[in-house]
Design a protein around this motif. Sequence first.
Motif, mmCIF file in Angstrom:
data_model
loop_
_atom_site.group_PDB
_atom_site.id
_atom_site.type_symbol
_atom_site.label_atom_id
_atom_site.label_comp_id
_atom_site.label_asym_id
_atom_site.label_seq_id
_atom_site.Cartn_x
_atom_site.Cartn_y
_atom_site.Cartn_z
ATOM 1 N N MET A 4 2.361 -4.723 6.152
ATOM 2 C CA MET A 4 3.229 -4.804 4.976
ATOM 3 C C MET A 4 4.640 -4.414 5.381
ATOM 4 O O MET A 4 4.844 -3.451 6.137
ATOM 5 N N LYS A 5 5.624 -5.156 4.877
ATOM 6 C CA LYS A 5 7.038 -4.853 5.137
ATOM 7 C C LYS A 5 7.670 -4.270 3.877
ATOM 8 O O LYS A 5 7.524 -4.811 2.788
ATOM 9 N N ASP A 129 -0.335 4.029 -0.708
ATOM 10 C CA ASP A 129 -1.665 4.111 -1.313
ATOM 11 C C ASP A 129 -2.124 2.765 -1.843
ATOM 12 O O ASP A 129 -3.305 2.389 -1.714
ATOM 13 N N ALA A 130 -1.212 2.030 -2.446
ATOM 14 C CA ALA A 130 -1.565 0.718 -2.981
ATOM 15 C C ALA A 130 -1.930 -0.256 -1.870
ATOM 16 O O ALA A 130 -2.909 -1.018 -1.983
ATOM 17 N N PHE A 131 -1.189 -0.228 -0.777
ATOM 18 C CA PHE A 131 -1.493 -1.116 0.354
ATOM 19 C C PHE A 131 -2.842 -0.758 0.991
ATOM 20 O O PHE A 131 -3.619 -1.646 1.365
ATOM 21 N N LEU A 132 -3.114 0.535 1.083
ATOM 22 C CA LEU A 132 -4.382 0.973 1.661
ATOM 23 C C LEU A 132 -5.562 0.484 0.824
ATOM 24 O O LEU A 132 -6.544 -0.044 1.354
ATOM 25 N N ALA A 133 -5.467 0.665 -0.493
ATOM 26 C CA ALA A 133 -6.590 0.319 -1.362
ATOM 27 C C ALA A 133 -6.777 -1.182 -1.508
ATOM 28 O O ALA A 133 -7.910 -1.678 -1.537
ATOM 29 N N SER A 134 -5.699 -1.910 -1.607
ATOM 30 C CA SER A 134 -5.788 -3.336 -1.902
ATOM 31 C C SER A 134 -6.034 -4.196 -0.680
ATOM 32 O O SER A 134 -6.504 -5.331 -0.808
ATOM 33 N N CYS A 135 -5.744 -3.681 0.507
ATOM 34 C CA CYS A 135 -5.832 -4.536 1.693
ATOM 35 C C CYS A 135 -6.622 -3.901 2.831
ATOM 36 O O CYS A 135 -7.647 -4.433 3.257
#
Length: 637
Positions: A4-5, A129-135
């Motif tokens: 993610m950038k 946190d959102a990137f960890l959970a969603s991807c």
Amino acid sequence: MKFMKLGTRPDTFFTSDSVRSVSTEVATDLQILVDGCVYHLHKFPLLSKCMLLQALCADSGGASGGGGGDAVELPGFPGGAEAFEACAKFCYGITITVSARNLVPLRCAAAHLGMSEAADRGNLAAKLDAFLASCLLRRWKDALGVLHSTRHYAPLCEDLGLTSRCVDAVAALIINPDTALPAKSTSASPWWAHDIAELGVDLFWRIMVAVKATGAVHEKTVGDALKAYARRWLPNVAKDGLSADQPFDDDAGNADVKQITTRHRLLLEKIVSLLPAERDAVSCGFLLKLLKAANILSASAASKAELVRRVAWQLEEASVGDLLIPSLSCVSETLYDVDAVAAILDEFALRYAAVAPALALSGSPDDSPAHSGGHRRSRSAESVSFDGTRRSLSAAPVSQNALVRVGKLVDGFLIEVAKDPNMPLDKLLAIAEAVPDSGRPEHDGLYKVVDTYLKAHPEMSKSARKRLCRVLNCRKLSEKACTHAAQNELLPLRVVVQVLFFEHARAAALASGGHAAVDLPSNIRALLSKTSGSSEDDEADRVDEQRLRALAAGASPGDDWSVEGLRRAASKIATLRMKLAEEDEQDHDADEFARKQQAGLARSASLRFRAFCAIPAGKPKRVFSKLWPLGRSGVSH
């Protein structure tokens, strides 16, 4: 690997005279020292997103730029200067790349700086946190990579809940591998076993606990995963005997032996705690390798007891090599740990106790006391009555085939340990007697044990030899074993006589069509089964000799011995009396030279006796009719 950038501005950070700064038209007004690196930055973008810097600057009254003021120091910063610089770039809006490789240090750095929603909406911590959970947690390699990196920041990751989230995600992917399954799996182990085998023991244990708790994975699969992990880290269980790597630490090569042993012991005890309840989930050979490792590492008594219990459940699957556990005790001088094997057999006796009544009802008549020829009852059979209350409800009962395999296994083990000059007779007999009588349809293996032990311990006394040979049931010896025993100079005379009588009984049974259940006459059976190991041996031998003479002089009417046959048998009994007298002289002569002379005489007399008692070709009945009533078709019991 997903990434993610964040941010859109180009990177304007530069280094000048060992100082990192950002290229802008506005002069810097904040100095920050992180991990030995000095940063010249601006207050506004950083303080607006970092609550820690707000507090530090408020306490210090501010810090001037250009090197004129004191720098704000951030000791022990998680992730070091690299993670801090990435957080600073995020504050400036400069593009940063986030992936499974650097998410954990960035998340820990953001938590340390206080980059939460309380400081600014859409802050770094929430985006990570959102990137960890969603991807990342939805993909096997990414989730495992994130979990693997948490070991460097274990306390902080536990506080943030990162570790538990990753553990739950990996366990969920193991249970539902639709999107996580690799394209190809070439191992007999589960597709995920080798990947999680690279994790530390704590993380591995937590994943396996989570997987087992769901009940969705077969216990055999769990057992295969435990085997792969043990082979990866435990030297004793490493495949092909190769040394396993040091556990989980890049600096393990510099650790001393005590630290490495402690780590291996912890690992072993964790593996033991994870063993599935299903009986065949892991092989007996693997369990015995773990028991060997437990011996070497001085594991806890509870772990050893659990392994002993599990081995006893499936002992019939083991091999002799598996049971040869090296002895590391300072008390015992034996090569192998016979106490561990004895403990395994004690647990096995609990399994046997569950089916002993059924086996007794369907067992062979030869195993009953009335048909055993005075053979000693095994310890496990004697302990059925009081051990039955301790039996495990989950232990599988013992079939007759399994019992026979265990008997052969124990005999093979005893043959190996009997070669040890330091092997105590008491322990050898305890293990030999631990196998129920029905577990040995024939005693050829047990005879090899006796013969091997006598050869390895030539200094044994006569009473000790008699005690050792009492475990043998000559009725169960094969023709080949009987032939060897009849020529064995190391056996006591009574054993040789008993072998010859039973060989004659076998010949009589064959002569009568194989239907006669031939047994020794009651007076001879009582004589040969007589035991004496005390100071009264001399008197006992004299009594035995007198009874043999009485037997030669005349027999009871029921024995049906002819007068002519008794006269011819008298010479044989005289030879037997000579042999007994010579053995008595050997037992009580302490002089070494005299003992050697008597040994020579004993061998000579023994050869004459056995040659005299040998069955001539074509006339077996005529020779043995003086010692055995061939005319009888059977013997009442």
